[in-house]
Design a protein around this motif. Sequence first.
Motif, PDB file in Angstrom:
ATOM      1  N   LEU A  47       2.590  -2.813   4.154  1.00 37.30           N
ATOM      2  CA  LEU A  47       2.015  -2.070   5.275  1.00 37.30           C
ATOM      3  C   LEU A  47       1.132  -2.979   6.113  1.00 37.30           C
ATOM      4  O   LEU A  47       0.583  -3.951   5.602  1.00 37.30           O
ATOM      5  CB  LEU A  47       1.096  -0.950   4.753  1.00 37.30           C
ATOM      6  N   GLN A  68      -2.342  -2.906   7.302  1.00 35.84           N
ATOM      7  CA  GLN A  68      -3.541  -2.129   7.005  1.00 35.84           C
ATOM      8  C   GLN A  68      -4.767  -3.027   7.117  1.00 35.84           C
ATOM      9  O   GLN A  68      -4.666  -4.249   6.992  1.00 35.84           O
ATOM     10  CB  GLN A  68      -3.445  -1.541   5.598  1.00 35.84           C
ATOM     11  N   ASP A  69      -5.921  -2.385   7.322  1.00 35.22           N
ATOM     12  CA  ASP A  69      -7.144  -3.173   7.448  1.00 35.22           C
ATOM     13  C   ASP A  69      -7.813  -3.316   6.073  1.00 35.22           C
ATOM     14  O   ASP A  69      -7.269  -2.885   5.053  1.00 35.22           O
ATOM     15  CB  ASP A  69      -8.085  -2.565   8.499  1.00 35.22           C
ATOM     16  N   GLY A  70      -8.981  -3.902   6.048  1.00 35.37           N
ATOM     17  CA  GLY A  70      -9.668  -4.197   4.794  1.00 35.37           C
ATOM     18  C   GLY A  70     -10.107  -2.963   4.029  1.00 35.37           C
ATOM     19  O   GLY A  70     -10.501  -3.049   2.855  1.00 35.37           O
ATOM     20  N   ASP A  71     -10.058  -1.793   4.674  1.00 35.48           N
ATOM     21  CA  ASP A  71     -10.450  -0.543   4.018  1.00 35.48           C
ATOM     22  C   ASP A  71      -9.228   0.300   3.645  1.00 35.48           C
ATOM     23  O   ASP A  71      -9.362   1.441   3.222  1.00 35.48           O
ATOM     24  CB  ASP A  71     -11.378   0.248   4.959  1.00 35.48           C
ATOM     25  N   GLY A  72      -8.034  -0.261   3.838  1.00 39.71           N
ATOM     26  CA  GLY A  72      -6.839   0.509   3.507  1.00 39.71           C
ATOM     27  C   GLY A  72      -6.482   1.543   4.562  1.00 39.71           C
ATOM     28  O   GLY A  72      -5.722   2.476   4.294  1.00 39.71           O
ATOM     29  N   GLN A  73      -7.039   1.393   5.770  1.00 38.94           N
ATOM     30  CA  GLN A  73      -6.614   2.261   6.886  1.00 38.94           C
ATOM     31  C   GLN A  73      -5.392   1.618   7.536  1.00 38.94           C
ATOM     32  O   GLN A  73      -5.319   0.386   7.641  1.00 38.94           O
ATOM     33  CB  GLN A  73      -7.725   2.415   7.927  1.00 38.94           C
ATOM     34  N   ILE A  74      -4.448   2.471   7.968  1.00 42.88           N
ATOM     35  CA  ILE A  74      -3.239   1.952   8.574  1.00 42.88           C
ATOM     36  C   ILE A  74      -3.549   1.497   9.996  1.00 42.88           C
ATOM     37  O   ILE A  74      -4.197   2.212  10.765  1.00 42.88           O
ATOM     38  CB  ILE A  74      -2.123   3.029   8.589  1.00 42.88           C
ATOM     39  N   GLY A  99       0.853  -1.187   0.000  1.00 38.52           N
ATOM     40  CA  GLY A  99       0.000   0.000   0.000  1.00 38.52           C
ATOM     41  C   GLY A  99       0.886   1.232   0.000  1.00 38.52           C
ATOM     42  O   GLY A  99       2.104   1.119  -0.178  1.00 38.52           O
ATOM     43  N   VAL A 100       0.278   2.412   0.208  1.00 41.27           N
ATOM     44  CA  VAL A 100       1.035   3.661   0.179  1.00 41.27           C
ATOM     45  C   VAL A 100       0.933   4.376   1.519  1.00 41.27           C
ATOM     46  O   VAL A 100      -0.173   4.609   2.022  1.00 41.27           O
ATOM     47  CB  VAL A 100       0.512   4.604  -0.931  1.00 41.27           C
ATOM     48  N   LEU A 101       2.083   4.668   2.109  1.00 36.31           N
ATOM     49  CA  LEU A 101       2.125   5.477   3.332  1.00 36.31           C
ATOM     50  C   LEU A 101       3.426   6.272   3.342  1.00 36.31           C
ATOM     51  O   LEU A 101       4.470   5.761   2.932  1.00 36.31           O
ATOM     52  CB  LEU A 101       2.061   4.569   4.575  1.00 36.31           C
TER      53      LEU A 101
END
Lengths: 273, 406
Positions: free
Chosen positions: B298, B300-306, B289-291
Motif C-alpha cells: 500500500l 501509506q504514511d508513517g501512521d498507517g493512513q492511506i 498493510g491492510v486495505l
Amino acid sequence: MSRIAGRFQQLAEQGRTALIPYIVAGDPSCDVTVPLMHRMVKSGADIIELGVPFSDPMSEGPVIQQGHERALENGMCLSQVLALVKEFRKFDDTTPLLLMGYANPVMHMGYAAFADAASAAGLDALLTVDIPPEEVEEINAELQRVGMDNIFLVAPTTPEERIVRIAAGASGFIYYVSLKGVTGAGHLDVNEVAQRLAAIRSHSTLPLAVGFGIKDADSAKTVAAVADGVVVGSALVDVMAQTVSRGGSSGQAIDAVAGLLDEIRKGIDSTAS
Amino acid sequence: MTSNTSENLYDTVPDAQGRFGQYGGKFVAETLMAALADLEVVYRTLAVDEQFQQEIDNDLQHYVGRPSPLYEASRWSDSIGGARIYLKREDLNHTGAHKVNNTVGQALLAKHMGKTRVIAETGAGQHGVATATIAARLGLDCVVFMGETDIQRQALNVYRMKLLGAEVVSVSSGSRTLKDAMNEAMRDWVTNVDTTFYIIGTVAGPHPYPMLVRDFQSVIGREARAQSLAQTGRLPDALVACVGGGSNAIGLFHPFLQDETVAMYGVEAGGHGVSTNQHAAPLTAGTPGVLHGNRTYLMQDGDGQIMDTHSISAGLDYPGVGPEHSWLKDIGRVNYVVAKDDEALRAFHKLTEIEGIMPALETSHALAYAETLAASMTPQQTIIVNLSGRGDKDILTVAKIDGIVV
C-alpha cells in the motif's frame, strides 16, 4: 479482573445497563477529547469507546466518516490517541477504555508495539472492525500477553456456527451490530435484536452490548431492555459537529454531548430492574 | 526451482484462508463474512461445473467477441529496432477493455445466487461500463460508485453508464477517487447484502475476489499463450501489462507463470515520479498493510493512513494492488516497474500515430515500458503487451493536456 469485566459485574449487581459512548479521538479538535471523556463519565458513561481515525473508514456512515476526516486534519494518529488515553488515566483510573478502529494503523505500528504502548497507557480493550476471527490470531496473542480484551463483533448475518467460534475467542463483552449497514443507519429492529441476543447468550456468558443505529433516549431505552450495554456514536459525533458548525465553542460542544448523554442515561435507567 | 515445484507453487495460491503467502485474506467487517463464505462455496462449485463454464464461454465468444487478436505491431517494432512487439487486443472486446471478461463471469455468479442487484466501484469508468452493460443484458439493477474527481475526468463513461440504465453515485469522501468509490461500494454492500452482489473490478478485495477475478481474466493469458505458439512457433520472451489493482496483468501473466523463460513486467503508474509522492506505485514504493479486505502493498504514511495517489490515468490511481501481485513481487517471479505520466502520454501518441490504435492512458503505461524493454532486446525476441483498453474515453483528457479545446 479486568476493568471491563469489573464494570459489567458491578452494573449487573445494580441491575443497570452499561452506557457506552463513542467519540472520534481528535474530533472536533485534539484538546476537546480528554475533557469530553471526563464529562461523559459524569453524564453516566460506563465504558468509553474511543475511535481511532482512519483514512478509509469502511464501516462508518457519513457522520462518523466526517469525524474521522476532521480528526485526521487535526493531525490525530494512533500514537497520539494512546497519549490521550494516558492523559485521561491521570484523573480516572476506573472507567474502562476501548479503542475502536481499523486494522491498518495498528498493524503499521506493529501488534506487539501497540499492545505494549496501549497497555502502558492504560487501555483496556481493542475492537478492530476489519479483523474478523479468521485473521485475529496474531493480534490476539499480543493483546492476551498484556491482558487486554479483544472485543468481537457479531452481526445480523453471523450464522450460529460462527457465533460459537466468536464466543470461544471473545473476552470483555461481545458487541452485537444491530443492523445490516454502516454506523448511524436508521433501521433498527428491536425484536430482531432481542432474538439474536438470545441466540448469542446460548453460546456465551459474556455481557452483550448493542451498537449501530441507537440515537436517542427512546431507542436506547428499548435496546437497554434486552442488552447489557448500549453503544451510542453517530448521534454524539453529530451533535458536536452541529454545535461547532453553528460557531459554538469547544465547551459548548462538550455541553451538547453531555446533554444528549444525560437524556440517554435517563432513558436507559428507566428500564432498570 | 524446478518446473515441477513452480507448477505446484502457483497452483497453491490462494490457500484455504485466501492467502498468497502473507498477502490476501479476509479483512472485512463481520456483517460481510457470511456473504463471502457463500460466494466462495458457490464459486468453487460453479468453477468446476461444465454447464456454467459453457455459459461463460458462450458469452465471451458471442457477446464479448473473444478470442481477441494477438496483433504484431510491425511499424512500431521496426521503429524501435529491438524485440518484436505483439499486442493482445483487449481493446477490441465489447465495451472496449479487458474489464468485461470479469463482469460476464461475476454477473453470471450473481444470477446463479439469485441476486437482483449488482454494485460496482469504478475509477476510469471501464469497469463501471462493463458492469452496467452486463446488468442491462441480464436485467439486473445496477449502481456504480465513482469518485467525484473521476466523474469529472471520465465524463463520457459516466454518460455511457447512465445510458445503460445504471445509477452512478458520486463519492465525495476522502480523495474522491477509486479507493473512496470502493469504500462506498463496501458500505452499500454491507447494507444491502441480502439482495446485492458486489462485482469487484480488480484482483483486490477480500477472498475469494482476488482468486475469482484472476480466474475470469486468465482467458487473456490462455489465449495469448496459444496464439503466440500458433503465430510465432514459440512462447514470448517477455510479457508487459499495466498494474493498478492489477486484473489485466494477472489475466495475462497467470497462464505463463510456470513458463520460466517468460519474463514478466508489471508497470505501475509513476505519476510525476516515485520520489515525489505524486504517484500510484505501491509495489515500487509502498509497504505492506491492510486495505479493502486484503493485506497487500500500500501507499501509506508513517501512521498507517492511506495516502492520496496521483496518476494521469484514473484506472491506475489506486493506493493498493491485488495481493497476488504482492506475492509475485516478493518471490521475484514478476518485475514491477513504473512509467510516469509524461512517458505514458508519449506512448499514447506514438501508438496512435504509428499503428492506428489509440490505447487507454492506463495501457499507455505498459506501452511506454515495453518500448524501453524492446530496445534492449533483439529482433529475434518477442514481447506481448496487454493492450488492456481503448483510449476513446481519454480523448478529452489528452486534448486538455495538449492545450486543445475539443
